[in-house]
Each structure stands twice: as structure tokens, then as C-alpha cells.
Design a protein around this motif. Structure first.
Motif, PDB file in Angstrom:
ATOM      1  N   ALA A  56       1.311  -1.331   0.038  1.00  0.00           N
ATOM      2  CA  ALA A  56      -0.420  -0.106   0.191  1.00  0.00           C
ATOM      3  C   ALA A  56       1.095   0.989  -0.040  1.00  0.00           C
ATOM      4  N   GLY A  57       0.713   2.352  -1.158  1.00  0.00           N
ATOM      5  CA  GLY A  57       1.694   2.847  -1.172  1.00  0.00           C
ATOM      6  C   GLY A  57       3.193   2.761  -1.656  1.00  0.00           C
ATOM      7  N   CYS A  58       3.002   1.789  -2.556  1.00  0.00           N
ATOM      8  CA  CYS A  58       4.276   0.897  -2.981  1.00  0.00           C
ATOM      9  C   CYS A  58       5.540   1.951  -3.953  1.00  0.00           C
ATOM     10  N   GLY A  59       4.906   3.723  -4.069  1.00  0.00           N
ATOM     11  CA  GLY A  59       6.020   4.323  -4.796  1.00  0.00           C
ATOM     12  C   GLY A  59       6.853   3.408  -5.437  1.00  0.00           C
ATOM     13  N   SER A  60       8.441   3.072  -5.664  1.00  0.00           N
ATOM     14  CA  SER A  60       9.070   2.696  -6.792  1.00  0.00           C
ATOM     15  C   SER A  60       9.043   1.574  -7.254  1.00  0.00           C
ATOM     16  N   GLY A  61       8.126   0.744  -6.522  1.00  0.00           N
ATOM     17  CA  GLY A  61       8.003  -0.552  -6.375  1.00  0.00           C
ATOM     18  C   GLY A  61       9.383  -1.762  -6.094  1.00  0.00           C
ATOM     19  N   LEU A  62      10.050  -1.074  -5.304  1.00  0.00           N
ATOM     20  CA  LEU A  62      10.854  -1.850  -4.281  1.00  0.00           C
ATOM     21  C   LEU A  62      11.031  -2.183  -4.008  1.00  0.00           C
ATOM     22  N   THR A  63      10.186  -2.407  -3.198  1.00  0.00           N
ATOM     23  CA  THR A  63       9.433  -4.158  -1.729  1.00  0.00           C
ATOM     24  C   THR A  63       8.556  -4.657  -2.408  1.00  0.00           C
ATOM     25  N   SER A  64       8.053  -4.159  -3.830  1.00  0.00           N
ATOM     26  CA  SER A  64       7.136  -5.115  -3.909  1.00  0.00           C
ATOM     27  C   SER A  64       7.953  -6.140  -4.981  1.00  0.00           C
ATOM     28  N   ALA A  77       0.498  -4.059  -6.150  1.00  0.00           N
ATOM     29  CA  ALA A  77       1.083  -3.123  -6.028  1.00  0.00           C
ATOM     30  C   ALA A  77       0.245  -1.652  -5.697  1.00  0.00           C
ATOM     31  N   LEU A  78      -0.032  -0.922  -5.037  1.00  0.00           N
ATOM     32  CA  LEU A  78      -1.073   0.185  -4.955  1.00  0.00           C
ATOM     33  C   LEU A  78      -0.098   1.935  -4.990  1.00  0.00           C
ATOM     34  N   ASP A  79       0.241   3.072  -5.889  1.00  0.00           N
ATOM     35  CA  ASP A  79       0.025   4.097  -5.320  1.00  0.00           C
ATOM     36  C   ASP A  79      -0.424   5.105  -5.752  1.00  0.00           C
ATOM     37  N   LEU A  80      -1.062   6.413  -5.591  1.00  0.00           N
ATOM     38  CA  LEU A  80      -1.893   7.163  -5.838  1.00  0.00           C
ATOM     39  C   LEU A  80      -1.278   8.108  -7.185  1.00  0.00           C
ATOM     40  N   GLN A 103      -3.127   1.838  -9.486  1.00  0.00           N
ATOM     41  CA  GLN A 103      -3.255   3.493  -9.399  1.00  0.00           C
ATOM     42  C   GLN A 103      -4.703   4.361  -8.475  1.00  0.00           C
ATOM     43  N   GLY A 104      -4.592   4.243  -7.238  1.00  0.00           N
ATOM     44  CA  GLY A 104      -5.316   4.580  -6.500  1.00  0.00           C
ATOM     45  C   GLY A 104      -5.250   4.996  -5.081  1.00  0.00           C
ATOM     46  N   ASP A 105      -6.012   5.224  -4.088  1.00  0.00           N
ATOM     47  CA  ASP A 105      -6.058   5.789  -2.989  1.00  0.00           C
ATOM     48  C   ASP A 105      -6.907   4.627  -1.868  1.00  0.00           C
ATOM     49  N   ILE A 106      -5.410   4.694  -0.920  1.00  0.00           N
ATOM     50  CA  ILE A 106      -5.384   3.678  -0.024  1.00  0.00           C
ATOM     51  C   ILE A 106      -6.640   4.272   1.036  1.00  0.00           C
ATOM     52  N   GLU A 107      -7.050   5.651   1.287  1.00  0.00           N
ATOM     53  CA  GLU A 107      -8.193   5.682   1.570  1.00  0.00           C
ATOM     54  C   GLU A 107      -9.842   5.325   1.165  1.00  0.00           C
TER      55      GLU A 107
END
Length: 253
Positions: A56-64, A77-80, A103-107
Motif C-alpha cells: 500500500a503506497g508502493c512508491g517505486s515498487g522496490l518492496t513489491s 502494488a498500489l499508489d496514488l 493507481q488508487g487511494d488507500i483511503e
């Protein structure tokens, strides 16, 4: 030298924010210790290949990317931020990894109920409406599902002027204390399993900027934002902290 496209992104200078800076620089870890710290925490979770994981909030995708390569689990992987989505898509393509990128909102997660065994959130929840985001995490986790959330924390309640200065720069409404975070988790149905962390002054590392080229940045607004971040980090080194919360939902009876 002109600023490369990844550092501009077509954003009007006057509208750029700290979050835009992270996206434009391709920052991999916006918390002390960066990705190496995240990796250590993930290794403690004994992640299984059959798990479904939300970054959630994956940024550049490194953790994914790491989750797929190290554990073979199914990762969403999701990020706004559209620039973060672009950076993550480039990473997954280059590394030939299968990751569902949204691309999405975690709220308001565009995901089904009870879909994930694990959610990883790295320095993202605090920038949102915390109650809404934690409720959404609880909704999309399976019964017994786990949450690893690494977040900015204050060591004591901030004075009004201090909160205003930090909030205006980082774009958040609130920076909770550890005890306030615990209450937020409990209100959303989570049980806290473990907490680690300390003030910035006692925590190794800063932003992971290995993908950036600060010496090449000629954009004065980006340089101003970076300098301000460094200034605030030093000014509030004993006030600001980070916590790593491991929490879980009740399982099926």
C-alpha cells in the motif's frame, strides 16, 4: 545540465510537494533505514509463497519487487501518485516480474473485501486520513491477516506552531504519538503484536536516494524542498520518530 524527464514529470513548480519530490527522485525508502530496514522486518514475518500481499503506497515498487523475488507470493502494488506508478511499472517491466499494479487511494481501496494475507505500508498512512486508511486495511485483509506499517511518529505532543510547520511541509493533518497510533489501530479492529522504533536522532539512516542524482538537479523548487526536509529532520531530530507496527486482525473462530 537540464533536469532529466524523471525529475520534472510535467508538474507545475508551484504545486510540487514533498511527496512529489520523492516520486521525481525515485526515492525507494522514505523512512530511516530505508529498504534494508524493511527487508529485515519482512524476513521476521515468515511470508509464505501462497500469501497474497498488498504493498500500500508502493512508491517505486522496490518492496513489491523484493516480495515477488524472495518469496514468490502474489503481490498487488498500489499508489496514488502517477509518477510513482510510472516508476514502479518501469521496474516491474525491467525485472520481468508479475505484479498487479493499481493507481488508487488507500483511503478508498479499489479492492475486494478479505483479499490479502499481508499489507505492507511504508511511511504512507500518516499522510492520509488515518482512520479511513486503517479501516480500509482491515476491510481488505483476511481474518487473521497481518499488517506491517512503518510510520512517522512524534515522541511527545507537538506545540501548535511545531505541528503547523511540519504539517504544512509534509502535507499531513496529524502526526500521532506512539500511544495515539496504538489507539487508532485498536479502533480499526487490529491487535498490536510488536512495536519497534526510536526518535530520528537514534535511528540510523535517512531517505534512500540511491536512484536520484541530486548533483544534477537544477530545478530550484526541488532543491528548496530537499533542503527544507533536511532542515526539519535536523531541527526535530529528537521530536520526530518512526515506529514499525506489526498488527493483526482476529482470525475465524
Amino acid at each position: 545540465m537540464n533536469l532529466p524527464p524523471q525529475f520534472t514529470g510535467g508538474l507545475p513548480v508551484q504545486k510540487r510537494t514533498y511527496q512529489d519530490l520523492l516520486a521525481l527522485l525515485g526515492v525507494n525508502g522514505a523512512h530511516p533505514g530505508g529498504f534494508l530496514h524493511t527487508k529485515r522486518l519482512l524476513q521476521k514475518l515468515q511470508i509464505q509463497q501462497n500469501w497474497t500481499v498488498l504493498d500500500a503506497g508502493c512508491g517505486s515498487g522496490l518492496t513489491s519487487s523484493y516480495l515477488v523475488r524472495a518469496y514468490g507470493c502474489a503481490v498487488t502494488a498500489l499508489d496514488l501518485n502517477p509518477l510513482m506508478i510510472r516508476n514502479a511499472r518501469r521496474r516491474f517491466t525491467q525485472e520481468r516480474l508479475t505484479v498487479q499494479l493499481i493507481q488508487g487511494d488507500i483511503e478508498k481501496l479499489p479492492l475486494q473485501n478479505s483479499a490479502f494475507d499481508l499489507i505492507v505500508a511504508e511511511s504512507v498512512t500518516v499522510f492520509t486520513d488515518i482512520h479511513k486508511s486503517l479501516s480500509e486495511y482491515a476491510r481488505v485483509l483476511k481474518p487473521g491477516g497481518r499488517l506491517l506499517d512503518l510510520e512517522m511518529t512524534v515522541e511527545s505532543t507537538l506545540a501548535g506552531t511545531e505541528l503547523q510547520e511540519l504539517s504544512q511541509f509534509y502535507g499531513m493533518n496529524n502526526i500521532p504519538t506512539e500511544s495515539e497510533w496504538i489507539q487508532f489501530f485498536k479502533q480499526s479492529g487490529f491487535t498490536i503484536e510488536s512495536i519497534e522504533g526510536a526518535s530520528v536522532s537514534k535511528t540510523a539512516g535517512s531517505l534512500d536516494v540511491t536512484n536520484s542524482h541530486l548533483d544534477d538537479i537544477k530545478d530550484q523548487e526541488l532543491l528548496r524542498i530537499w533542503s527544507k526536509h533536511q532542515e526539519l529532520t535536523e531541527k526535530y531530530a529528537h521530536t520526530l520518530g518512526y515506529r514499525q507496527f506489526q498488527a493483526s486482525l482476529p482470525g475465524n473462530d
